[in-house]
Design an enzyme around this catalytic site. Structure first.
Site, PDB file in Angstrom:
ATOM      1  N   ASP A 172       0.102  38.577 -10.838  1.00 25.35           N
ATOM      2  CA  ASP A 172      -0.853  37.790 -10.066  1.00 25.35           C
ATOM      3  C   ASP A 172      -2.281  38.056 -10.523  1.00 25.35           C
ATOM      4  OD1 ASP A 172      -1.661  36.038  -7.935  1.00 25.35           O
ATOM      5  OD2 ASP A 172      -2.297  37.824  -6.831  1.00 25.35           O
ATOM      6  N   ARG A 176       0.819  -1.208   0.000  1.00 26.66           N
ATOM      7  CA  ARG A 176       0.000   0.000   0.000  1.00 26.66           C
ATOM      8  C   ARG A 176       0.855   1.261   0.000  1.00 26.66           C
ATOM      9  NH1 ARG A 176      -3.380   1.870  -2.597  1.00 26.66           N
ATOM     10  NH2 ARG A 176      -4.320  -0.218  -2.464  1.00 26.66           N
ATOM     11  N   GLU A 206       5.827  40.137  -6.610  1.00 27.17           N
ATOM     12  CA  GLU A 206       4.459  39.945  -7.114  1.00 27.17           C
ATOM     13  C   GLU A 206       3.768  41.299  -7.253  1.00 27.17           C
ATOM     14  OE1 GLU A 206       1.561  36.880  -5.367  1.00 27.17           O
ATOM     15  OE2 GLU A 206       0.878  38.772  -4.493  1.00 27.17           O
ATOM     16  N   LYS A 266       5.748  38.992  -1.902  1.00 26.67           N
ATOM     17  CA  LYS A 266       4.335  38.887  -2.227  1.00 26.67           C
ATOM     18  C   LYS A 266       3.569  40.064  -1.640  1.00 26.67           C
ATOM     19  CE  LYS A 266       2.520  34.784  -2.598  1.00 26.67           C
ATOM     20  NZ  LYS A 266       2.531  34.530  -4.064  1.00 26.67           N
ATOM     21  N   LYS A 309       2.913  24.723  -3.018  1.00 25.56           N
ATOM     22  CA  LYS A 309       1.657  24.121  -2.551  1.00 25.56           C
ATOM     23  C   LYS A 309       1.749  22.606  -2.682  1.00 25.56           C
ATOM     24  CE  LYS A 309      -0.976  28.259  -3.754  1.00 25.56           C
ATOM     25  NZ  LYS A 309      -1.999  28.863  -4.642  1.00 25.56           N
TER      26      LYS A 309
END
Length: 283
Positions: A220, A102, A199, A169, A137
């Site tokens: 963005d 598994r 950004e 950012k 992510k």
């Protein structure tokens, strides 16, 4: 050719996954049902077409439970395969293999899914100069494997972690008081080998960023007309990355604006696992 990740990097991840599954007493089902010393053969086969990634996870999971197992890998990471393709054949101690299967299937299916989705994005922008990149992510603990799977699919890696490069950012900009000020502070704080990306969320910020001179500007959630305008204003002076809301239906139009990179969080946070089947028989 895709370079395999070194075993020394993969093995701790595989062993952690096995330990999670084995718990306190190991595979009590195999211990109860399978005679000690019994052996078995297993064939890992793809139930859907895709792109291979993570084949060494399969190998290391089996060997961790049975170091004497015989494993034949039929394909290499980065190879495309059709439905029904045999990916690996194994002969091993039955109890040991059943305890490993598994973990092997979970990692293989997850990574093949990422590679397969990445390949779909890469093919969608074929002919344009834009490259498809991943993001941070990723699944905690699996970043190295998932970013490797993106490479297997033909994409490129964005920064691996927070220490790879400076990425300013919107939250950084808000605290600093402006795009230009944030870029100037970043340039003053790091050495000449550290790249600086910032950004921006509008064309007004783009002009401010261009004046400050970062290495890369992330656009963005720009609309396609805004992306075209950004490419025209930049005129090749700075690398442009499009990000936000990218999917397979929109990525071609984004690429045709002339941006250099398109970053896609979905490559790792939304890729469906590829279905890999397992057929077993006594050895």
């Amino acid at each position: 050719m895709i370079r395999s990740l070194p075993d020394i990097l993969i093995e701790p991840i595989v062993r952690m996954a096995l330990a999670e599954d084995l718990g306190r007493r190991g595979d009590v089902t195999a211990q109860a049902c399978i005679p000690e010393g019994a052996r078995m053969r297993a064939v890992f086969a793809a139930r859907k077409a895709g792109v291979l990634a993570g084949i060494d996870c399969l190998r290391l999971a089996v060997l961790a439970m049975d170091p004497e197992a015989s494993i034949q890998l039929k394909l290499r990471d980065g190879d495309a395969f059709a439905a029904g393709a045999v990916l690996a054949e194994v002969e091993a101690d039955a109890r040991a293999f059943l305890a490993a299967e598994r973990t092997a299937l979970n990692l293989l299916g997850r990574l093949c899914g990422i590679a397969t989705l990445t390949r779909a994005y890469v093919e969608a922008v074929a002919g344009a100069k834009a490259r498809i990149a991943d993001t941070r992510k990723t699944t905690p603990g699996l970043r190295a494997l998932e970013k490797h799977a993106v490479l297997c699919g033909g994409g490129v890696n964005h920064r691996f972690g927070l220490d790879d490069a400076i990425l300013i950012k919107d939250n950084h900009v808000a605290v600093c008081g402006g795009v230009g000020e944030a870029v100037h502070r970043a340039r003053a704080a790091v050495g000449h080998l550290m790249k600086v990306e910032v950004e921006v969320d509008g064309l007004d910020q783009l002009d401010e960023a261009l004046a400050a001179g970062p290495d890369v500007i992330m656009l963005d959630n720009f609309t396609v007309p805004m992306l075209r305008e950004a490419v025209a204003r930049t005129a090749g002076r700075i690398s442009l990355e499009a990000s936000g809301g990218v999917n397979l239906a929109t990525v071609r139009g984004i690429a045709e604006t002339g941006v250099d990179v398109i970053s896609v969080g979905a490559l790792t946070h939304s890729a469906p696992a590829l279905d890999v089947g397992l057929d077993v028989s006594p050895a």
